[in-house]
Structure formats: structure tokens, C-alpha cells
Design an enzyme around this catalytic site. Structure first.
Site, PDB file in Angstrom:
ATOM      1  N   GLU A   1      27.978 -17.381  -3.597  1.00 62.08           N
ATOM      2  CA  GLU A   1      26.989 -16.478  -3.684  1.00 62.08           C
ATOM      3  C   GLU A   1      25.347 -17.023  -4.039  1.00 62.08           C
ATOM      4  O   GLU A   1      25.162 -16.631  -5.245  1.00 62.08           O
ATOM      5  CB  GLU A   1      27.123 -15.286  -4.308  1.00 62.08           C
ATOM      6  CG  GLU A   1      28.450 -14.494  -3.812  1.00 62.08           C
ATOM      7  CD  GLU A   1      28.868 -13.282  -4.946  1.00 62.08           C
ATOM      8  OE1 GLU A   1      28.321 -13.349  -6.075  1.00 62.08           O
ATOM      9  OE2 GLU A   1      29.902 -12.643  -4.587  1.00 62.08           O
ATOM     10  N   PRO A   2      25.086 -18.146  -3.610  1.00 60.40           N
ATOM     11  CA  PRO A   2      23.785 -19.096  -4.191  1.00 60.40           C
ATOM     12  C   PRO A   2      22.709 -18.167  -4.216  1.00 60.40           C
ATOM     13  O   PRO A   2      22.144 -17.425  -3.164  1.00 60.40           O
ATOM     14  CB  PRO A   2      23.935 -19.949  -3.224  1.00 60.40           C
ATOM     15  CG  PRO A   2      24.382 -19.716  -1.993  1.00 60.40           C
ATOM     16  CD  PRO A   2      25.344 -18.734  -2.191  1.00 60.40           C
ATOM     17  N   GLY A   3      21.968 -17.826  -5.210  1.00 61.27           N
ATOM     18  CA  GLY A   3      20.620 -17.260  -5.321  1.00 61.27           C
ATOM     19  C   GLY A   3      19.440 -18.403  -5.463  1.00 61.27           C
ATOM     20  O   GLY A   3      18.765 -18.784  -4.318  1.00 61.27           O
TER      21      GLY A   3
ATOM     22  N   CYS B   1      -1.710  -8.269 -22.154  1.00 59.59           N
ATOM     23  CA  CYS B   1      -2.244  -8.277 -23.692  1.00 59.59           C
ATOM     24  C   CYS B   1      -0.625  -8.318 -24.452  1.00 59.59           C
ATOM     25  O   CYS B   1      -0.171  -7.295 -25.052  1.00 59.59           O
ATOM     26  CB  CYS B   1      -2.363  -6.694 -23.605  1.00 59.59           C
ATOM     27  SG  CYS B   1      -3.247  -6.598 -25.451  1.00 59.59           S
ATOM     28  N   GLU B   2      -0.171  -9.604 -24.405  1.00 61.75           N
ATOM     29  CA  GLU B   2       0.886  -9.962 -24.920  1.00 61.75           C
ATOM     30  C   GLU B   2       1.124 -11.374 -24.761  1.00 61.75           C
ATOM     31  O   GLU B   2       0.617 -11.940 -23.812  1.00 61.75           O
ATOM     32  CB  GLU B   2       2.136  -9.145 -24.295  1.00 61.75           C
ATOM     33  CG  GLU B   2       3.469  -9.355 -25.080  1.00 61.75           C
ATOM     34  CD  GLU B   2       4.808  -8.409 -24.846  1.00 61.75           C
ATOM     35  OE1 GLU B   2       5.932  -9.076 -24.742  1.00 61.75           O
ATOM     36  OE2 GLU B   2       4.206  -7.386 -24.200  1.00 61.75           O
TER      37      GLU B   2
HETATM   38  N1  LLP Z   1      26.590 -13.677  -7.647  1.00 64.39           N
HETATM   39  C1  LLP Z   1      26.415 -12.712  -8.802  1.00 64.39           C
HETATM   40  C2  LLP Z   1      27.395 -11.773  -9.152  1.00 64.39           C
HETATM   41  C3  LLP Z   1      25.455 -12.780  -9.827  1.00 64.39           C
HETATM   42  O1  LLP Z   1      25.316 -12.216 -10.749  1.00 64.39           O
HETATM   43  C4  LLP Z   1      24.347 -13.785  -9.627  1.00 64.39           C
HETATM   44  C5  LLP Z   1      23.124 -13.603 -10.522  1.00 64.39           C
HETATM   45  C6  LLP Z   1      24.481 -14.713  -8.281  1.00 64.39           C
HETATM   46  C7  LLP Z   1      25.446 -14.541  -7.559  1.00 64.39           C
HETATM   47  C8  LLP Z   1      23.403 -15.656  -8.212  1.00 64.39           C
HETATM   48  O2  LLP Z   1      23.028 -16.505  -9.093  1.00 64.39           O
HETATM   49  P1  LLP Z   1      22.089 -17.760  -9.191  1.00 64.39           P
HETATM   50  O3  LLP Z   1      22.541 -18.751  -7.595  1.00 64.39           O
HETATM   51  O4  LLP Z   1      20.872 -17.157  -8.567  1.00 64.39           O
HETATM   52  O5  LLP Z   1      22.165 -18.581 -10.201  1.00 64.39           O
HETATM   53  N2  LLP Z   1      16.867 -13.642 -13.565  1.00 64.39           N
HETATM   54  C9  LLP Z   1      17.796 -14.800 -14.296  1.00 64.39           C
HETATM   55  C10 LLP Z   1      18.998 -15.151 -13.371  1.00 64.39           C
HETATM   56  C11 LLP Z   1      19.997 -13.887 -13.332  1.00 64.39           C
HETATM   57  C12 LLP Z   1      21.315 -13.949 -12.432  1.00 64.39           C
HETATM   58  C13 LLP Z   1      22.007 -12.890 -12.137  1.00 64.39           C
HETATM   59  N3  LLP Z   1      23.011 -12.846 -11.352  1.00 64.39           N
HETATM   60  C14 LLP Z   1      16.628 -15.890 -14.098  1.00 64.39           C
HETATM   61  O6  LLP Z   1      15.808 -15.905 -13.637  1.00 64.39           O
HETATM   62  O7  LLP Z   1      17.089 -17.082 -14.588  1.00 64.39           O
END
Ligand code: LLP
Length: 403
Positions: free
Chosen positions: A262-264, A331-332
Site C-alpha cells: 500500500e504505497p503512499g 501566527c505560530e
Molecule cells: N497503509 C497503511 C495502513 C497506512 O497507515 C499508511 C500510512 C500507508 C499504507 C502508506 O504509508 P506511506 O507509503 O505513505 O509511508 N502524515 C505522515 C505519514 C502518515 C502515514 C500514515 N499511514 C507524514 O507526512 O509523514
């Protein structure tokens, strides 16, 4: 492949104003191709963790290039379905949610992972063996770039603790649950291939307990580069390890197990830029502050996670290099970079903040009653506005005057 050129970015800032998020669709495609190539010898399916960036045009592009969609809320799932992604290509990994949301997911026909004994019990009572389901486990592995984005450790709220396996098995038996998958996501920004293989070992040990398993979901978390010297996840090595892992399982169990990821960030971090104009220069002792027309309300990662984001002055690329501390207009304290070497910055110049595709706009807010920025998608060389900048009416929308 090159990043978007300064000229392209400057033209977009000129046309659409700042602050503006810009996304490069080609870069997303390139990242996906890299994944496909790295995992070509394995049986692997990718779901884009769309919590990173949910603009419907990005969802559409990701789905069009063949990547499925992972969702962390029912509304993300509805957005994916809204752009025409088939339900079987949508995965919903719930956390801390009311059971009614899982029921809704089932009614939409999407893949569901459950992460608490409580919801697993309710699921069993409602669906028995009728609807396949995945179980999200907490393996008690510490991994990820920092504690805030680490999810697999023994103090984490995510997943069913692995030491509660007996209780899981009791529920599986009691309700004759159809457990089709196991899920473990240990965190974000995991550099080490070994962490994923540790997860693979955890799965291996569990396989005999779940005879109907078809997929092993290892979550997301691939580390991308924020600066040239950054060590990133060795995707090719991971792909080869996963292929080996699957062959071993097949030899042992006489059946194939598909791996899911599940790449984000891997797909959308580097595709994105936040463009912002310098409002004021301020000298203070040895520091020169460059105050820009965005802030933590638009990109919170530097303040929330101490994340490093490369910054470039795209208006004066040949100017002499000087040190600037780049700060927002909230403002922070909202510092984007301290004492960064930038080509001479003048008021009115446009700065580009890199790696802004993942968790940038998506975590933005109207703090200080400022507008959320516009979003632009560069598709086949053409820049398209894909979200208007907020306007004053947006600040009032949903407010109910009672005095
Ligand atoms: N799968 C699950 C169940 C997750 O909780 C996440 C991210 C991903 C996949 C995707 O992870 P990635 O490939 O993007 O690392 N807002 C934070 C990152 C929070 C990630 C939350 N879960 C930041 O900006 O670093």
C-alpha cells in the site's frame, strides 16, 4: 526522469498564483513502473494509499495506470468508487472506527481489513463466512522514520496485538469467519528491506492457522528521497526477496500467496511541489528570514515531523547563494527550512518546496482563516487546475449564524 523544470513551475505560479500545489502525473507513472519492474518476478498487487493525496484526478490517474486504491476511511473509498474504480480494486483498512462504517464498506463490495477484536466479533456475527475479510495485526516491531509515523510497535493503537492470536482464532472458529488475508503495516519511511522480511516471517508463522488465506498485505512505508544523500528503500532488493519468499511458501504449502503493498509516499511524494511567493525579507542578527505566503496550514510536515523538504528559488536560479531561514505566514512558528542556501531571494520571488505531493494538501487546514491553496496537475505536458483556491465563502460554508 527529471523533476518539473523551474520554467514550468514558474509559468504555473504565474498563471494560477501562489500558494499552489503542483503535481506531475508522469512522475507518479514512473514510480509505479519502478515498483512493477522491481516486483516482476513475484505475484504482487499494489494499492495506492490515497490518504497521501485524494484529489480525484490523482485517483483517476493512479487507477488508469493499473494501481488499485487503499483507503483509510469510508469517504476515501467513496472517492475511489466515485472516479469509477471497481469495488474489487478498492481496499479499506479501518482503524478505530464504528462498526457501521465496516457495514457500509461491505455494502459497497470493497475489500476490508479489520483491526480490532471488537469489530471482528461484530463482523463475524453479521456476516459469518459470507464476506471475505483481512485481519490487521500488530506485530510488535519498531519501524519507520519517527515515532509519530511508527505503527507496528507494542505501544501502538494499530492492529490486533499478535499476542492475542488465540482470541482471534476463537472468533474465527465461533463465526466460521472467511479470513482471506493478513495485514501488517509497521510504519512510514522504512528504509530497511529487512523490516518487510521480518513481517514476512511473522506471516509465515501464522499461515497454518488460516487455511483460506489468499493474500499477505505488508502495508506501505517505502522511504523516498528528500535530499540527494537520502538512503531510500531498496525496492529491487525487496522485490527479489518477496519473489523468493513466495516460492518458499509455495514449496511448503503447495499454494500461492499474493503479496499486497500500500504505497503512499512512494507514488506521490516526489511528484508534488508547493509554490509560494516571498512576502517579506527580514534581517535579524545573522539570520535572514524569507517570509512566504504559505504556512503550516498548507504543509505541516516540517513542523509536525521535523521533515526536511528541499527548497529552491525558481525566480532567480542564477543568483548568488546566501543563507535564508524560510518561514510561513501563520501566527505560530512555522519554519520550512533553517539557514538554507538559496539563490539570492528577493521579495516577490517564487520558492518551490519539494516532496510536497504526499501528506501536503491532504493535511492542510484553514488555520488563521486562511484559504487552502489551489492544486494543479501536469498531464502530458499540460497544466490543469484541479482544485480552485478557497475563497471567502468557503470560510463561511457550514457556519450557522445564531447571534
Ligand atoms: N497503509 C497503511 C495502513 C497506512 O497507515 C499508511 C500510512 C500507508 C499504507 C502508506 O504509508 P506511506 O507509503 O505513505 O509511508 N502524515 C505522515 C505519514 C502518515 C502515514 C500514515 N499511514 C507524514 O507526512 O509523514
Amino acid at each position: 526522469m527529471q523533476a518539473l523544470s523551474f520554467e514550468t513551475l514558474a509559468a504555473i505560479a504565474n498563471t494560477h498564483g501562489t500558494p499552489v500545489y503542483v503535481y506531475d502525473a508522469d512522475k507518479i507513472s514512473q514510480q509505479f513502473r519502478q515498483l512493477k519492474t522491481a516486483f516482476q518476478d513475484s505475484d504482487t498487487r499494489f494499492f495506492y494509499a490515497c490518504k497521501a493525496l485524494t484529489n480525484i484526478n490523482v485517483l483517476k490517474h493512479v487507477a488508469a495506470i493499473g494501481c488499485d486504491i487503499d483507503c483509510s476511511s469510508i469517504n476515501e473509498a467513496k472517492l475511489a468508487l466515485h472516479v469509477g474504480v471497481a469495488p474489487e480494486r478498492v481496499l479499506y483498512t479501518s482503524n478505530g472506527i464504528h462498526f457501521s462504517e465496516i457495514q457500509e464498506a461491505v455494502s459497497l463490495g470493497i475489500n476490508v481489513n479489520i483491526d480490532s477484536l471488537s469489530n471482528l466479533e461484530k463482523f463475524g456475527a453479521a456476516y459469518g463466512h459470507d464476506y471475505p475479510v483481512g485481519i490487521r495485526l500488530r506485530p510488535n516491531i519498531m519501524a519507520g522514520g519517527n515515532l509519530k509515523i511508527s505503527t507496528g510497535h507494542d505501544n501502538s493503537k494499530f492492529g490486533i496485538p499478535i499476542d492475542q492470536l488465540d482470541q482471534i482464532l476463537d472468533l474465527v472458529k465461533k463465526y466460521n469467519l472467511y479470513i482471506r488475508g493478513l495485514h501488517i503495516h509497521t510504519g512510514s519511511e522504512i528504509k530497511e528491506v529487512a523490516v518487510f522480511m521480518q513481517v514476512a516471517d511473522v506471516f509465515s508463522a501464522l499461515l497454518p492457522h488460516f487455511p483460506e488465506l489468499a493474500f499477505l498485505d505488508m502495508g506501505g512505508g517505502f522511504k523516498v528521497a528528500y535530499k540527494d544523500s537520502d538512503h531510500i528503500t531498496h525496492i529491487d532488493e525487496l522485490g527479489a526477496e518477496i519473489a523468493r519468499f513466495q516460492k518458499n511458501l509455495e514449496a511448503q504449502y503447495g499454494k500461492k500467496f499474493q503479496c499486497w503493498f500500500e504505497p503512499g509516499k512512494y507514488l506521490v511524494s516526489e511528484c508534488g511541489y508547493l509554490l509560494s511567493t516571498v512576502n517579506v525579507l527580514k534581517q535579524s542578527g545573522n539570520t535572514v528570514f524569507a517570509g512566504i505566503d504559505t504556512g503550516l496550514n498548507h504543509l505541516i510536515r516540517p513542523m509536525m515531523y521535523d521533515a526536511y523538504h528541499r527548497i529552491e528559488n525558481i525566480s532567480n536560479p542564477d543568483g548568488a547563494l546566501h543563507a535564508y531561514t524560510v518561514t510561513g505566514n501563520i501566527c505560530e512558528t512555522d519554519t520550512f527550512g533553517t539557514n538554507r542556501k538559496l539563490h539570492e531571494v528577493r521579495e516577490g520571488d517564487v520558492l518551490a518546496i519539494y516532496n510536497a505531493g504526499a501528506y501536503g494538501f491532504e493535511m492542510s487546514s484553514n488555520y488563521n482563516a486562511r484559504y487552502k491553496p489551489a492544486e494543479v496537475l501536469v498531464l502530458e505536458g499540460e497544466a490543469h487546475l484541479i482544485r480552485k483556491r478557497d475563497e471567502f465563502a468557503d470560510l463561511l460554508r457550514n457556519q450557522i449564524p445564531v447571534l
